[in-house]
Write an enzyme that holds these catalytic residues in place. Structure first.
Site, PDB file in Angstrom:
ATOM      1  N   GLY A  78      27.364  13.835  10.422  1.00 47.08           N
ATOM      2  CA  GLY A  78      27.233  14.125   9.110  1.00 47.08           C
ATOM      3  C   GLY A  78      26.539  13.450   8.169  1.00 47.08           C
ATOM      4  O   GLY A  78      26.274  12.325   8.514  1.00 47.08           O
ATOM      5  N   LEU A  79      26.159  13.924   6.967  1.00 47.40           N
ATOM      6  CA  LEU A  79      25.071  13.054   6.186  1.00 47.40           C
ATOM      7  C   LEU A  79      25.937  12.046   5.586  1.00 47.40           C
ATOM      8  O   LEU A  79      27.188  11.929   5.678  1.00 47.40           O
ATOM      9  CB  LEU A  79      24.847  13.946   4.933  1.00 47.40           C
ATOM     10  N   SER A  80      25.138  10.903   5.207  1.00 45.83           N
ATOM     11  CA  SER A  80      25.632   9.782   4.403  1.00 45.83           C
ATOM     12  C   SER A  80      26.520  10.279   3.426  1.00 45.83           C
ATOM     13  O   SER A  80      26.289  10.899   2.479  1.00 45.83           O
ATOM     14  CB  SER A  80      24.547   8.990   3.771  1.00 45.83           C
ATOM     15  N   GLY A  81      27.738   9.792   3.128  1.00 44.60           N
ATOM     16  CA  GLY A  81      28.696  10.011   2.298  1.00 44.60           C
ATOM     17  C   GLY A  81      29.653  11.248   2.491  1.00 44.60           C
ATOM     18  O   GLY A  81      30.417  11.587   1.672  1.00 44.60           O
ATOM     19  N   GLY A  90      31.836  11.333   4.608  1.00 43.16           N
ATOM     20  CA  GLY A  90      33.248  10.928   4.978  1.00 43.16           C
ATOM     21  C   GLY A  90      33.615  10.546   6.347  1.00 43.16           C
ATOM     22  O   GLY A  90      34.608  10.527   6.924  1.00 43.16           O
ATOM     23  N   LYS A  91      32.497  10.090   7.119  1.00 44.74           N
ATOM     24  CA  LYS A  91      32.826   9.814   8.462  1.00 44.74           C
ATOM     25  C   LYS A  91      33.635   8.545   8.531  1.00 44.74           C
ATOM     26  O   LYS A  91      34.473   8.600   9.499  1.00 44.74           O
ATOM     27  CB  LYS A  91      31.376   9.645   9.391  1.00 44.74           C
ATOM     28  N   SER A  92      33.275   7.496   7.921  1.00 47.41           N
ATOM     29  CA  SER A  92      34.025   6.446   8.152  1.00 47.41           C
ATOM     30  C   SER A  92      35.506   6.600   7.697  1.00 47.41           C
ATOM     31  O   SER A  92      36.375   6.244   8.383  1.00 47.41           O
ATOM     32  CB  SER A  92      33.403   5.204   7.249  1.00 47.41           C
ATOM     33  N   SER A 134      23.861  10.491  13.015  1.00 46.69           N
ATOM     34  CA  SER A 134      23.349  11.024  14.277  1.00 46.69           C
ATOM     35  C   SER A 134      22.920  12.442  13.821  1.00 46.69           C
ATOM     36  O   SER A 134      23.204  13.711  14.173  1.00 46.69           O
ATOM     37  CB  SER A 134      24.346  11.313  15.335  1.00 46.69           C
TER      38      SER A 134
END
Lengths: 434, 208
Positions: free
Chosen positions: B15-18, B20-22, B89
């Protein structure tokens, strides 16, 4: 003062109300309206075909699938619910797809992102409850009221007022019990509708009456036959449901949209059709132990099996532990099965109206979970996936069955000029509320 | 084996930066640890600091970075660990390449964090989108570099609107469905409740 309060209470935002009458067929509703049994529904329908339409349900035409399509505006290959039960991946073990398995976004989640609040009461397929912006009281197949509510703070109120999730269907073969239980459950349901209508500040209000479906499963003969001793009792139930609807209609603001719908149609059962038994007779299905205890007793030589009510799965290698059907065999086997089902007869009459391949009716990321064929019968032929029964046709105490083509959609505003499908209702509500 | 079936797996967030992956990787990690599943998180930012130091953001460097993450995740999964990866990714091809490798010995669960651009711009905690839009950061995914949403992810979560707890629950539920993690009794249907559901369905003529 009254005028002032009326002015201030007038909604300044577009609100929508969706009232569900589970399983009520369009054609029956036409009759009920014509006979004056349901005057409140009649006043909306009086506006004509632009406000009252026959609607198509999903395939399979069962509540868990249809209501999931309603709430997400998508087909099963997007929302992921193909039936009341499924087999766990790579096993023959049953599980019951429920709200956590819904893969598409329900309407209230979308509205919540836009700062809108939704009250959703007694909607099948929403158990266990999960948070959304507003209130949820899950419907069928909710078991434990504690897990059927959001926010949890509403539980004490529901318990105190004697809310009922459903009628006690284990005793519903007793007509006296059923009619009494239907009335009591409807009364409790209306108390909940009343309470949340006024206590919540909502943009979408969803209120589903499921007693209609229960009545029709057990008492269709009494519904359809005016000379039946229970006919008047059945009509009285529709009249009571109509009165509940009427009291909601009376509260609508001038800016509100109100849609009423059923999730599938209904008709009488001429015979139940045991699909797995037919597959055995046709040489497509073999059990290691017959009758089987469960699908785990399937034989490695079995090429296909059926899950309730009308889904046919090929016994593929790699997908099922004992499956031997290779990918290259699939196209011919599907055609063979299609021809087999279309040729089945009951008392000299063919009863499978259509056989669909999944690519004809489904599209989306959950497509690989779709059945390999889906059957559609003529009215009166109730398909069953039960693998245990030895006979190919049977009758039980059930007298009514679902159909796909005879759901209804009714509105207090003009509807689009095309035959509706249950997936369309989502867009009508979303478009109105914005 | 702790995760219930002895098979490790890769939970691949994209998913895009920001988006919520982390945040979600940490939440899912906690939920899985509670159930006794061995977990390692390979966070995109941390990987770039250690494993992929010196790599830039050209397509070639991005692909190399993802291959390295995929390599380590695969090693972990092969040894019964749940490897959660949290990197943008952006390219389908390379994600599919990693999937192909992982699926030789383990399970690959692609998880798409779907978050609308307007929400990302609104959040923009680090001010990265603002800079990227001003042309100060070249090759910024979603602004000046492409992002290819997964064609067929195992899970989609809508991180633009739904609370992270809801996204986390959906991911964990999918892992349960795939029998990669053991269910928690009472979380969905316990055995008693499942029997009650079956009885209710039988009452209406289903199941038989």
């Amino acid at each position: 003062m009254a005028l002032l309060s009326k002015l201030f209470s007038r909604p300044t935002k577009p609100r929508a109300v969706l009232i569900g009458l589970d399983g009520v067929p369009y054609t029956l509703l036409e009759t009920l309206i014509a006979k004056g049994v349901t005057p409140n529904l009649g006043r909306l329908a009086a506006a004509g075909a632009s406000h009252f339409q026959q609607m198509d349900a999903t395939l399979p035409e069962i509540s868990s699938v249809s209501w999931s399509s309603f709430m997400t505006g998508t087909n099963p290959a997007r929302h992921g619910i193909y039936g009341f039960m499924d087999l766990k991946p790579g096993t023959y073990q049953m599980y019951f797809p429920s709200y956590p398995h819904l893969k598409a976004e329900p309407l209230w989640d979308t509205l919540g992102k836009r700062g809108k609040r939704s009250v959703v009461l007694n909607l099948p397929g929403t158990y266990p409850a999960r948070p959304h912006e507003g209130v949820l009281v899950s419907g069928f197949v909710a078991i434990d009221l504690k897990k059927a509510v959001h926010p949890p703070s509403i539980l004490p109120y529901l318990e105190k007022m004697g809310y009922r999730i459903d009628v006690d269907t284990s005793k519903a073969a007793d007509a006296d019990f059923l009619y009494r239980d239907l009335d009591e459950t409807l009364a409790a349901r209306e108390r909940a509708f009343d309470h949340f209508w006024t206590s919540e500040n909502w943009d979408l209000f969803v209120a589903i009456i499921t007693g209609t479906d229960r009545l029709q499963h057990f008492q269709w003969h009494a519904v359809a036959d005016a000379s039946h001793p229970n006919h008047e009792r059945a009509m009285a139930y529709y009249a009571k449901a109509d009165a509940v609807v009427g009291r909601l209609l009376d509260r609508l603001g001038g800016d509100d949209l109100c849609l009423l719908m059923s999730d599938h149609g209904f008709c009488g059962i001429e015979t139940e059709v045991l699909v797995n038994r037919h597959l055995v007779s046709g040489g497509f299905l073999k059990w290691e132990k017959d009758p089987p205890d469960s699908f785990a007793d399937i034989h490695p030589e079995a090429r296909a099996f059926a899950l309730d009510p009308s889904r046919i799965y090929l016994h593929r290698r790699g997908r099922y532990p004992k499956g031997r059907v290779e990918e290259r065999e699939v196209p011919a086997l599907r055609e063979e099965l299609k021809a087999f089902f279309l040729g089945l007869e009951y008392q000299g009459r063919r009863f499978i109206k259509e056989v669909f391949f999944p690519e004809q009716i489904y599209e989306g990321p959950e497509f690989d979970k779709a059945p390999d064929l889906v059957l559609l019968t003529s009215d009166g032929f109730d398909l069953k996936g039960n693998p245990k029964k030895a006979e190919p046709f049977a009758r039980t105490h059930f007298t009514g069955m679902h159909n796909r083509h005879d759901a209804f959609l009714l509105s207090n505003r003009p509807l689009p000029d095309k035959r509706p499908h249950i997936e369309d209702v989502h867009g009508l509500l979303l478009g109105w509320i914005g | 084996m702790a995760n219930g079936n002895g098979k490790g797996f890769v939970l691949w967030f994209t998913g895009l930066s920001g988006s919520g992956k982390s945040t979600l990787s940490k939440m899912v990690e906690e939920r899985l640890l509670e159930r006794g599943v061995p977990v390692e998180v390979l966070d995109g930012d941390e990987v770039r600091t250690n494993l992929s130091k010196g790599l830039g953001f050209s397509k070639e460097d991005r692909d190399t970075n993802i291959r390295r993450i995929g390599y380590v995740a695969n090693l972990l999964a092969r040894n019964g660990v749940c490897a959660i990866t949290a990197a943008i990714s952006p390219y389908q091809e390379i994600r599919d390449e990693v999937r192909g490798r992982v699926e030789q010995r383990a399970t690959f669960v692609e998880t798409y964090l779907d978050c609308p651009m307007e929400k990302l711009l609104e959040r923009d905690v680090k001010g990265l989108y603002k800079k990227a839009l001003a042309g100060e950061i070249p090759h910024f995914t979603g602004v000046s570099d492409p992002y290819e949403p997964p064609a067929k992810p195992e899970v989609v979560v809508y991180t633009g609107g739904e609370p992270p707890e809801q996204s986390c629950a959906r991911i964990v539920k999918t892992l349960e469905m795939l029998e990669l993690v053991p269910p928690v009794p009472g979380d969905d249907y316990g055995a008693d409740e499942e029997a009650a559901v079956a009885a209710r369905l039988r009452d209406l003529g289903y199941l038989g």
